[in-house]
Scaffold this motif. Sequence first.
Motif: not given
Length: 329
Positions: A241-242, A317, A171-172
């Motif tokens: 957002g995972l 999500t 994600r990052d």
Amino acid sequence: MPLHPEARAVIAEGEAAAATLEPGALSPAEMRERFARSWRPPRDPAPVGDRYERDIPGPGGNLRIRVYRPVGEGPFPALVWFHGGGWVIGSLDENEATCRALCRGAEVVVISVDYRLAPEHPFPAAAEDAFAAVCWVAGHGAELAVDSRRIAVGGESAGGNLAAVSALMARDHGGPGLVLQLLASPVTAPPSEDRASYRDFAEGYFLSKASMDWFFEQYPRSAADLVNPYLAPLAAEDLGGLPPALVLTAEYDPLRDEGEEYAHRLLTAGVLCELARYPGQIHGFFALLTEQLSISAVAHERAVSALRRAFGSDLGTAGKPLTTTEGKV
């Protein structure tokens, strides 16, 4: 509920890896060797279409992976799997039965990763290896007969930690899109008696607090690492957002509460999450103690269903109520 008789037998008889999980005068390398000697191959492993090993490039040199492929032509979805062992012990071997069961049941290519171990390779080595393996799988789908749009990550204990961490890193850092996190008894925070499961099950339940303390002396470089989300995912300020998650915990496990807290944090962040606690069970029920604990097969079926749903549709999500059909939390 009371300890399941099978779990009680594991504890009483010191079967499989139970005795090796207690820290003592042995060095990490000696602990590793003793743990490896305690492992027994599965008596009746699930058949798969193919199983082979190869090296892939990693941030600290080549990484060994073991690939389990279903019968058929593909392309198949993929599950990148990380073994447990406190980032210090363990290998590709101990999760053989589980990797086979998931490969066959979910018709998924399972890529089991032999990441670098501490203390020879302290944090962030294992985390970086995990993320590198996920990125490699996504970029080499054709070689693996894998559909790179359908990749999940999973693991048990420290392997569950690495699965969660690789999802955070993806994600990052603009990594591959993942469809599921399969987290069995994941390590998500340093040992703490602030959590009831660490107080109640500190000794005598297969995995001890002393063992976890020892693992946390080997893997981090300093106290600063203990608040790094790539070592302790519960330290992350934002879990939004995972990818969706299936979190599995055991009632008599010091790691129970931190795994369940992580599941609730995911849900609060708007991540679709399913949580199941297995009453009467101990640490290692999903992947390490498959020969001793019949609940392993039940948990595998749940994981297979979650994988099939994730690979077959876009779960998104959006949060929904946590389901806890195996027990109350």
